[in-house]
Design a protein around this motif. Structure first.
Motif, PDB file in Angstrom:
ATOM      1  N   ASN A  92       0.895  -1.149   0.000  1.00  0.00           N
ATOM      2  CA  ASN A  92       0.000   0.000   0.000  1.00  0.00           C
ATOM      3  C   ASN A  92       0.935   1.200   0.000  1.00  0.00           C
ATOM      4  N   GLY A  93       1.136   1.790  -1.165  1.00  0.00           N
ATOM      5  CA  GLY A  93       2.177   2.806  -1.302  1.00  0.00           C
ATOM      6  C   GLY A  93       3.526   2.131  -1.156  1.00  0.00           C
ATOM      7  N   SER A  94       4.330   2.600  -0.221  1.00  0.00           N
ATOM      8  CA  SER A  94       5.638   1.974  -0.003  1.00  0.00           C
ATOM      9  C   SER A  94       5.618   0.977   1.157  1.00  0.00           C
ATOM     10  N   LYS A  95       4.488   0.851   1.846  1.00  0.00           N
ATOM     11  CA  LYS A  95       4.391  -0.046   3.001  1.00  0.00           C
ATOM     12  C   LYS A  95       3.997  -1.456   2.561  1.00  0.00           C
ATOM     13  N   ILE A  96       4.747  -2.441   3.043  1.00  0.00           N
ATOM     14  CA  ILE A  96       4.404  -3.846   2.775  1.00  0.00           C
ATOM     15  C   ILE A  96       3.239  -4.228   3.683  1.00  0.00           C
ATOM     16  N   VAL A  97       2.136  -4.656   3.074  1.00  0.00           N
ATOM     17  CA  VAL A  97       0.946  -5.029   3.843  1.00  0.00           C
ATOM     18  C   VAL A  97       0.648  -6.527   3.742  1.00  0.00           C
ATOM     19  N   GLY A  98       1.501  -7.257   3.016  1.00  0.00           N
ATOM     20  CA  GLY A  98       1.299  -8.691   2.881  1.00  0.00           C
ATOM     21  C   GLY A  98       2.162  -9.259   1.778  1.00  0.00           C
ATOM     22  N   ALA A  99       1.852 -10.490   1.417  1.00  0.00           N
ATOM     23  CA  ALA A  99       2.557 -11.168   0.327  1.00  0.00           C
ATOM     24  C   ALA A  99       1.599 -12.165  -0.311  1.00  0.00           C
ATOM     25  N   ILE A 100       1.883 -12.460  -1.567  1.00  0.00           N
ATOM     26  CA  ILE A 100       1.083 -13.439  -2.303  1.00  0.00           C
ATOM     27  C   ILE A 100       2.037 -14.413  -2.987  1.00  0.00           C
ATOM     28  N   GLU A 101       1.644 -15.680  -2.972  1.00  0.00           N
ATOM     29  CA  GLU A 101       2.495 -16.709  -3.574  1.00  0.00           C
ATOM     30  C   GLU A 101       1.659 -17.587  -4.495  1.00  0.00           C
ATOM     31  N   PHE A 102       2.221 -17.844  -5.669  1.00  0.00           N
ATOM     32  CA  PHE A 102       1.633 -18.758  -6.638  1.00  0.00           C
ATOM     33  C   PHE A 102       2.539 -19.981  -6.694  1.00  0.00           C
ATOM     34  N   ALA A 103       1.991 -21.160  -6.475  1.00  0.00           N
ATOM     35  CA  ALA A 103       2.804 -22.383  -6.419  1.00  0.00           C
ATOM     36  C   ALA A 103       2.430 -23.332  -7.544  1.00  0.00           C
ATOM     37  N   TYR A 104       3.451 -24.093  -7.976  1.00  0.00           N
ATOM     38  CA  TYR A 104       3.325 -25.038  -9.082  1.00  0.00           C
ATOM     39  C   TYR A 104       3.971 -26.348  -8.655  1.00  0.00           C
ATOM     40  N   TYR A 105       3.337 -27.459  -8.977  1.00  0.00           N
ATOM     41  CA  TYR A 105       3.898 -28.773  -8.692  1.00  0.00           C
ATOM     42  C   TYR A 105       3.143 -29.809  -9.497  1.00  0.00           C
ATOM     43  N   ASP A 106       3.734 -30.974  -9.594  1.00  0.00           N
ATOM     44  CA  ASP A 106       3.098 -32.118 -10.239  1.00  0.00           C
ATOM     45  C   ASP A 106       2.901 -33.159  -9.149  1.00  0.00           C
ATOM     46  N   ALA A 107       1.673 -33.375  -8.741  1.00  0.00           N
ATOM     47  CA  ALA A 107       1.380 -34.284  -7.632  1.00  0.00           C
ATOM     48  C   ALA A 107       1.860 -35.704  -7.897  1.00  0.00           C
TER      49      ALA A 107
END
Length: 129
Positions: A92-107
Motif C-alpha cells: 500500500n504505497g511503499s508499506k508492505i501489507v502482505g505477500a502473495i504466492e503462486f505455487a506449481y507442482y506435479d502431484a
C-alpha cells in the motif's frame, strides 16, 4: 516466468505473515487441513520452515520478490514434497501489507519418498532456477 496460467495454489498473507486467503488445489498433497489454515503462518505447517527460510515471510519481512523458487517442504504427514513458486510483496504505497504466492507442482512426481532424498529438505533451503 512470472505468474503462469497453470499455477496450482495461491496463498495470501497479511503483514505479519498470517494466512488471509488460500486456494490449494490438492490439500492432501501437502497433508493440510483447510480449516486450520486461516490465521496461521504457512511455515507452521512444514517442519523444515521458519521465519527466515519461508518465502512468504521473506517477502513480508524483507520486501523480497522471489521467482522460480524450488523448495522442498516437510509435511505434517511425514512426506517431503517439492514445489516451485513465485512470491510477491503486496504494498500500500511503499508499506508492505502482505505477500502473495503462486505455487506449481506435479502431484505425481513431486512427492519425494524419504527425507534423505534431498539435502535441502532438512534445512528448508531453497534455490531459484
Amino acid at each position: 516466468m512470472g505468474i503462469r496460467e497453470n499455477y496450482k495454489d495461491i496463498m495470501l498473507v497479511d503483514e505479519s505473515g498470517r494466512m488471509e486467503y488460500f486456494d490449494i488445489s490438492d490439500v492432501d498433497f501437502f497433508d493440510l487441513k483447510p480449516e486450520e489454515l486461516i490465521g496461521t503462518k504457512a511455515h507452521q505447517h512444514y517442519s523444515n520452515l521458519n521465519d527466515e527460510n519461508s518465502t512468504l515471510m521473506r517477502a513480508v519481512n524483507h520486501g523480497e520478490t522471489i521467482l522460480r523458487c524450488v523448495q522442498d517442504l516437510a509435511t505434517a504427514g511425514g512426506k517431503i514434497v517439492r514445489q516451485e513458486s513465485d512470491t510477491f510483496c503486496v504494498k500500500n504505497g511503499s508499506k508492505i501489507v502482505g505477500a502473495i504466492e503462486f505455487a506449481y507442482y506435479d502431484a505425481k512426481k513431486d512427492v519425494l519418498e524419504t527425507k534423505d532424498s534431498t539435502k535441502d529438505s532438512q534445512s528448508g533451503a531453497w534455490e531459484q532456477s
